[in-house]
Write an enzyme that holds these catalytic residues in place. Structure first.
Site, short mmCIF file in Angstrom:
data_model
loop_
_atom_site.label_atom_id
_atom_site.label_comp_id
_atom_site.label_asym_id
_atom_site.label_seq_id
_atom_site.Cartn_x
_atom_site.Cartn_y
_atom_site.Cartn_z
N ASP A 82 0.85 -1.20 0.00
CA ASP A 82 0.00 0.00 0.00
C ASP A 82 0.89 1.25 0.00
O ASP A 82 1.82 1.35 0.81
CB ASP A 82 -0.88 -0.03 1.26
CG ASP A 82 -2.03 0.95 1.20
OD1 ASP A 82 -2.35 1.43 0.10
OD2 ASP A 82 -2.61 1.24 2.27
N HIS A 181 -7.73 10.10 3.76
CA HIS A 181 -7.27 9.04 4.65
C HIS A 181 -7.58 9.44 6.09
O HIS A 181 -7.47 10.61 6.45
CB HIS A 181 -5.76 8.84 4.50
CG HIS A 181 -5.37 8.27 3.18
ND1 HIS A 181 -4.76 9.00 2.19
CD2 HIS A 181 -5.52 7.03 2.67
CE1 HIS A 181 -4.54 8.23 1.14
NE2 HIS A 181 -4.99 7.03 1.40
N ASN A 231 -9.99 0.75 -0.12
CA ASN A 231 -8.95 0.68 0.93
C ASN A 231 -9.54 1.12 2.26
O ASN A 231 -10.18 2.18 2.35
CB ASN A 231 -7.79 1.61 0.57
CG ASN A 231 -6.90 1.02 -0.49
OD1 ASN A 231 -7.32 0.18 -1.27
ND2 ASN A 231 -5.66 1.48 -0.54
N THR A 234 -8.29 2.81 8.98
CA THR A 234 -8.56 3.45 10.27
C THR A 234 -9.70 2.75 11.02
O THR A 234 -9.64 2.57 12.24
CB THR A 234 -8.89 4.95 10.06
OG1 THR A 234 -7.81 5.54 9.33
CG2 THR A 234 -9.06 5.68 11.37
P1 13P Z 1 -8.64 4.86 5.85
O1 13P Z 1 -7.65 4.73 6.96
O2 13P Z 1 -9.28 6.21 5.83
O3 13P Z 1 -9.62 3.75 5.82
O4 13P Z 1 -7.79 4.79 4.49
C1 13P Z 1 -7.04 3.65 4.23
C2 13P Z 1 -6.34 3.75 2.93
O5 13P Z 1 -6.76 4.41 2.01
C3 13P Z 1 -5.10 2.97 2.80
O6 13P Z 1 -4.48 3.15 1.57
#
Ligand code: 13P
Length: 286
Positions: A82, A181, A231, A234
């Site tokens: 990632d 994010h 994705n 969090t």
């Molecule tokens: P979140 O933490 O907002 O879910 O985003 C995760 C993400 O996009 C990882 O690439």
């Protein structure tokens, strides 16, 4: 079914109009929760290695454990880097055994992003590895816990997306259409009109970063209008923290560590299953 590429795991998602969940792992407990949730649901899953983890750890040992778990899975699992933030980092991930990498050149001028992505696509494809890239920029760094506002200046322009894919040959494209994010400031809203315009000119799977905190209705709309990989980090991280806190409080702090691990494992698994249901993830046809 075991380890598969991103290309393989998303192979039917565009035509059948669903998304596959992509969850970042932090340790063995998260890995087991994510993969076993997918196995219990009988659905494919993308297991992601976050870049902040990458930078802090010597991964060759850890890679072998991740690969072993993916290969033993009874459902298709893609092991994906990632937000690879450099050419070197992406090459290490290919070398380590990732079946897919993301090169995140979204902060670079587009021609620079193209140049690096193109070279990585050539190398990755020669090794049987898929490549995701990003055009436009999803705001706020991964793992951010301060709520952030969406900045529309960095939304993906359909003409850039079309040009970028033609130049690079990537397998999946992350687009900025209304998420950040981490936690949102205000109510998140996907720009469906923009997503439609991107979908009209882009035929490969589209990726939505920053899934946590997005309401179910927004997910469903985004997927209906072209998102194929979501994705999500969090949300599982905070669910694990909350479960640990609750277990400590219920027992006045007198708890064996293994019970905290178990509570966080169950919490992550539950969220992964819920999200898979919202994403409409379907088993791959043989
Ligand atoms: P979140 O933490 O907002 O879910 O985003 C995760 C993400 O996009 C990882 O690439």
């Amino acid at each position: 079914m075991g380890l598969v590429t991103l290309n393989e795991i998303l192979r039917e998602s565009v035509e059948k109009n669903y998304a596959v969940g992509a969850f970042d792992t932090l340790d063995d407990n998260f890995t087991e929760a994510i993969v076993s949730a997918a196995e219990e649901e009988g659905k494919p899953v993308i297991l992601m290695i976050p870049n902040f983890f990458w930078e802090k750890n010597e991964l060759s040992f850890y890679f072998n454990k991740l690969l072993d778990r993916c290969r033993r899975a009874s459902v298709p699992v893609c092991l994906h880097l990632d937000h690879g933030n450099s050419f070197e980092c992406c090459i290490k991930a290919i070398h380590g055994g990732c079946s897919s990498i993301m090169f995140d050149g979204s902060s670079l001028p587009i021609e620079e992003n193209i140049a690096v992505t193109k070279e990585l696509v050539m190398i990755a494809h020669a090794c049987g590895v898929s490549v995701e890239a990003e055009i436009g920029h999803v705001g706020s760094p991964e793992g951010e816990l301060q709520a952030s506002e969406v900045d529309k200046r960095f939304y993906t322009r359909p003409e850039d997306a079309e040009y970028f894919i033609a130049q690079t040959g990537v397998d999946a494209l992350a687009v900025a259409v209304g998420t950040v994010h981490g936690l949102f400031k205000g109510t998140p809203k996907i720009d469906i009109g923009l997503l439609d315009r991107i979908r009209r000119v882009v035929k490969i799977p589209l990726v939505l970063h920053g899934g946590s905190g997005l309401p179910e209705s927004e997910f469903r709309a985004a997927i209906e209008h072209g998102i194929n990989k979501v994705n999500f980090f969090t949300g599982i991280s905070l669910a694990a923290t909350a479960a640990i806190k609750e277990t400590l409080e219920q027992n006045n702090g007198l708890v064996h560590y293994i019970e905290l691990l178990e509570a966080s494992h169950q919490a992550v698994k539950k969220v992964v299953k819920e999200q898979m249901c919202i994403f409409g993830t379907q088993p791959l046809a043989d």
